[in-house]
Enzyme design. Structure first.
Site, PDB file in Angstrom:
ATOM      1  N   HIS A 173      17.954 -37.331  10.303  1.00 45.31           N
ATOM      2  CA  HIS A 173      18.028 -38.094   9.064  1.00 45.31           C
ATOM      3  C   HIS A 173      18.476 -37.182   7.920  1.00 45.31           C
ATOM      4  CE1 HIS A 173      13.772 -36.644   9.313  1.00 45.31           C
ATOM      5  NE2 HIS A 173      14.154 -36.123   8.154  1.00 45.31           N
TER       6      HIS A 173
HETATM    7  C1  T46 Z   1      12.121 -33.559   7.751  1.00 47.12           C
HETATM    8  C2  T46 Z   1      11.703 -32.945   9.036  1.00 47.12           C
HETATM    9  C3  T46 Z   1      11.867 -31.458   9.068  1.00 47.12           C
HETATM   10  C4  T46 Z   1       3.879 -39.078   7.012  1.00 47.12           C
HETATM   11  O1  T46 Z   1       3.051 -40.008   7.023  1.00 47.12           O
HETATM   12  N1  T46 Z   1       3.897 -38.201   5.961  1.00 47.12           N
HETATM   13  C5  T46 Z   1       4.760 -37.154   5.902  1.00 47.12           C
HETATM   14  O2  T46 Z   1       4.733 -36.378   4.924  1.00 47.12           O
HETATM   15  C6  T46 Z   1       5.702 -36.987   6.965  1.00 47.12           C
HETATM   16  C7  T46 Z   1       6.693 -35.847   6.928  1.00 47.12           C
HETATM   17  C8  T46 Z   1       5.678 -37.877   8.009  1.00 47.12           C
HETATM   18  N2  T46 Z   1       4.769 -38.887   8.019  1.00 47.12           N
HETATM   19  C9  T46 Z   1       4.757 -39.807   9.176  1.00 47.12           C
HETATM   20  C10 T46 Z   1       5.913 -40.785   9.224  1.00 47.12           C
HETATM   21  C11 T46 Z   1       6.093 -41.015  10.695  1.00 47.12           C
HETATM   22  O3  T46 Z   1       5.253 -42.061  11.125  1.00 47.12           O
HETATM   23  O4  T46 Z   1       4.842 -39.041  10.368  1.00 47.12           O
HETATM   24  C12 T46 Z   1       5.619 -39.714  11.345  1.00 47.12           C
HETATM   25  C13 T46 Z   1       6.753 -38.838  11.839  1.00 47.12           C
HETATM   26  O5  T46 Z   1       7.671 -38.608  10.746  1.00 47.12           O
HETATM   27  P1  T46 Z   1       9.227 -38.296  11.004  1.00 47.12           P
HETATM   28  O6  T46 Z   1       9.734 -39.109  12.124  1.00 47.12           O
HETATM   29  O7  T46 Z   1       9.924 -38.418   9.693  1.00 47.12           O
HETATM   30  O8  T46 Z   1       9.156 -36.750  11.466  1.00 47.12           O
HETATM   31  P2  T46 Z   1      10.343 -35.719  11.676  1.00 47.12           P
HETATM   32  O9  T46 Z   1       9.729 -34.503  12.260  1.00 47.12           O
HETATM   33  O10 T46 Z   1      11.479 -36.327  12.387  1.00 47.12           O
HETATM   34  O11 T46 Z   1      10.862 -35.381  10.193  1.00 47.12           O
HETATM   35  C14 T46 Z   1      10.021 -34.639   9.351  1.00 47.12           C
HETATM   36  C15 T46 Z   1      10.166 -35.125   7.918  1.00 47.12           C
HETATM   37  O12 T46 Z   1       9.909 -36.539   7.868  1.00 47.12           O
HETATM   38  C16 T46 Z   1      11.542 -34.858   7.361  1.00 47.12           C
HETATM   39  O13 T46 Z   1      11.508 -35.022   5.971  1.00 47.12           O
HETATM   40  O14 T46 Z   1      13.026 -33.074   7.097  1.00 47.12           O
HETATM   41  O15 T46 Z   1      10.344 -33.256   9.420  1.00 47.12           O
END
Ligand code: T46
Length: 142
Positions: free
Chosen positions: A58
């Site tokens: 993303h």
């Molecule tokens: C990025 C990379 C490096 C939350 O509730 N709060 C938070 O602060 C974050 C980061 C995530 N979440 C929840 C939302 C989803 O249900 O955690 C779950 C997994 O999140 P996401 O799919 O966005 O995780 P990554 O590892 O793909 O991405 C994250 C960050 O979202 C993003 O900003 O740059 O780590």
């Protein structure tokens, strides 16, 4: 969306963080607006990532982030809509600054890797662009 549209990989940078060393080990401190060019509003970390798993996939509209390998190593593939670059992080005193408008994919996590992230904004689902075609369209139409 102006910064999102115009940002490039040149705006992302490796930041060497200070390391205070003594016989009992090391300390690295990260101060807002000193080592990093933003105010940290949120800290989160990725850990227990299974072998072969990939994260990210993303871009952010406004969020700035500093990624640090607190332990172990991993790769971050960055894409500004034109150019792709892969950064390998493997030291707790080296950070990667990612600005808005950069697509990122995290992969090749070593066993026990911890990715510490300092973020400039609170969590906001509206700040994410998760469709690569939408991302490229915005970058190319700007
Ligand atoms: C990025 C990379 C490096 C939350 O509730 N709060 C938070 O602060 C974050 C980061 C995530 N979440 C929840 C939302 C989803 O249900 O955690 C779950 C997994 O999140 P996401 O799919 O966005 O995780 P990554 O590892 O793909 O991405 C994250 C960050 O979202 C993003 O900003 O740059 O780590």
């Amino acid at each position: 969306m102006e910064i999102f549209s115009s940002s490039s990989l040149n705006d992302c940078e490796i930041i060497q963080l200070p390391m205070i060393n003594n016989r009992a080990g090391n300390i690295t401190a990260i101060n807002n607006q000193i080592e990093i060019p933003f105010e940290t509003k949120r800290i989160y970390y990725l850990y227990d990532v299974p072998g072969g798993a990939e994260r990210g996939g993303h871009a952010h509209k406004a969020l700035k982030q500093l990624l640090v390998a607190g332990s172990g190593s991993f790769e971050i593939e960055l894409n500004d809509g034109i150019t792709t670059k892969t950064i390998h992080l493997n030291r707790p005193n080296v950070g990667l600054l990612i600005v808005p408008g950069i697509w990122r994919e995290l992969k090749n996590f070593s066993s026990g890797a911890i990715c510490i992230v300092l973020a400039s904004e609170l969590y906001n689902t509206d700040d994410y662009i998760r469709d690569i075609h939408e991302f490229k369209k915005i970058k190319h139409d700007s």
